[in-house]
Write an enzyme that holds these catalytic residues in place. Sequence first.
Site, PDB file in Angstrom:
ATOM      1  N   GLN A 123       0.842  -1.211   0.000  1.00  0.00           N
ATOM      2  CA  GLN A 123       0.000   0.000   0.000  1.00  0.00           C
ATOM      3  C   GLN A 123       0.876   1.259   0.000  1.00  0.00           C
ATOM      4  O   GLN A 123       0.506   2.283   0.593  1.00  0.00           O
ATOM      5  CB  GLN A 123      -0.919  -0.004   1.217  1.00  0.00           C
ATOM      6  CG  GLN A 123      -2.140  -0.903   1.055  1.00  0.00           C
ATOM      7  CD  GLN A 123      -3.080  -0.409  -0.052  1.00  0.00           C
ATOM      8  OE1 GLN A 123      -3.159   0.781  -0.362  1.00  0.00           O
ATOM      9  NE2 GLN A 123      -3.813  -1.330  -0.651  1.00  0.00           N
ATOM     10  N   SER A 124       1.991   1.207  -0.693  1.00  0.00           N
ATOM     11  CA  SER A 124       2.916   2.337  -0.699  1.00  0.00           C
ATOM     12  C   SER A 124       2.300   3.587  -1.341  1.00  0.00           C
ATOM     13  O   SER A 124       1.888   3.561  -2.504  1.00  0.00           O
ATOM     14  CB  SER A 124       4.176   1.911  -1.464  1.00  0.00           C
ATOM     15  OG  SER A 124       4.921   3.035  -1.881  1.00  0.00           O
ATOM     16  N   ASN A 125       2.259   4.663  -0.559  1.00  0.00           N
ATOM     17  CA  ASN A 125       1.778   5.947  -1.108  1.00  0.00           C
ATOM     18  C   ASN A 125       2.762   6.478  -2.141  1.00  0.00           C
ATOM     19  O   ASN A 125       2.371   7.081  -3.133  1.00  0.00           O
ATOM     20  CB  ASN A 125       1.653   6.989   0.012  1.00  0.00           C
ATOM     21  CG  ASN A 125       0.613   6.602   1.027  1.00  0.00           C
ATOM     22  OD1 ASN A 125      -0.532   6.376   0.672  1.00  0.00           O
ATOM     23  ND2 ASN A 125       1.007   6.518   2.284  1.00  0.00           N
ATOM     24  N   SER A 168       4.718   4.736  -4.123  1.00  0.00           N
ATOM     25  CA  SER A 168       4.621   4.003  -5.394  1.00  0.00           C
ATOM     26  C   SER A 168       3.393   4.482  -6.171  1.00  0.00           C
ATOM     27  O   SER A 168       3.465   4.663  -7.388  1.00  0.00           O
ATOM     28  CB  SER A 168       4.547   2.497  -5.137  1.00  0.00           C
ATOM     29  OG  SER A 168       5.737   2.089  -4.501  1.00  0.00           O
TER      30      SER A 168
END
Length: 343
Positions: free
Chosen positions: A79-81, A83
């Site tokens: 859930q990388s913001n 990325s």
Amino acid sequence: MTSKTTGIPYPPRVPLARIPTPLELMERMSERLGVDLYVKRDDLTGVELTGNKVRKLEFVLADALQQKADIVLTCGGAQSNHSRATAVAAARLGLRSRLILRAPDPFNPPALEGNLLLDRLAGSDILWITAEQYKRRDEIFAREADRLRSTGSKSYVIPEGASNALGAWGYIYAAGELKQDIRKLPRGSSRRTTIIHATGSGGTTAGLILGAKLLGLNARIVGINVCEDRDYFVRAIGEICEDCISRYGLNVSFSRESDIEIVDGYVGLGYAQSRPEELSLLMEMASAEGLFLDPVYTGKAFFGMVQEIRRNARVFGDQIIFLHTGGIFGLFPKAKELAPLLR
Ligand SMILES: Cc1ncc(COP(=O)(O)O)c(C=O)c1O
């Protein structure tokens, strides 16, 4: 490029963020905490491009374009913001993106929701790897870049969180905005301000520290780490600051021990793991102020800030700016954990 207002030689920048972002007083939370609490709304740098990463990407992607890359590679958690912001910004600039993301079981990737859904909608290609493999991500980046080169593509690697000397310019630039914001407060510059924020890979903290020095922003910069520990971040932030100073010939003095302030002790159950008390405070902010924090970064840092103030009312002085670095899409995958608290 030298800024007309600051005289600082900024590296080339491609405009992606809706800036300057507003500074807002949190009336009810200020009363409850006994301080003047403002929030710098960097969650409003955009909608899909929300958050702190957009400011860093303005500088990093300008470099990718200058190097004539056609695909950007980056990495993070599922859930990388960062990325997601990279995927969307790349699409906006006509670049492709490939994301190297961590999952417990790469053969059984997490559900397509929150940031991950947006990654895919923005056309990103995803390579799933384990946490163990993630520790060797530099080798994976090199292998991917080689593979892409053999197909005639030119790739550009953005490190985790765009936290490097170039990405730090995003928050050097933001320090200029914060200086103007503080000037406009009722007793603005006459009171020392503390700027508090979540530290996840260190680039935001590094940029603010350097920006405060370069631009004469009279504020104490405090990061609250949401993973790892203080020693790790003193090292990581120190390296980014020192690299930025030497690479761009910045005329500032810097010392890891006296300039980096990290408040440790609020990682809680671990990165991206929430405790009910953190989620309860997030809900309190949403209902008291209509302001949504995220569970992974801003919610944890805000929780840490409140605990510190409750322990010692004047620990951060009486004028605080909480830098809201975004992350709202991380809320949606937490719906199941939030539901019982809403009953
Ligand atoms: C919403 C949000 N806030 C804060 C951070 C931390 O910023 P930095 O990586 O620059 O320390 C991140 C990313 O790591 C983030 O996504």
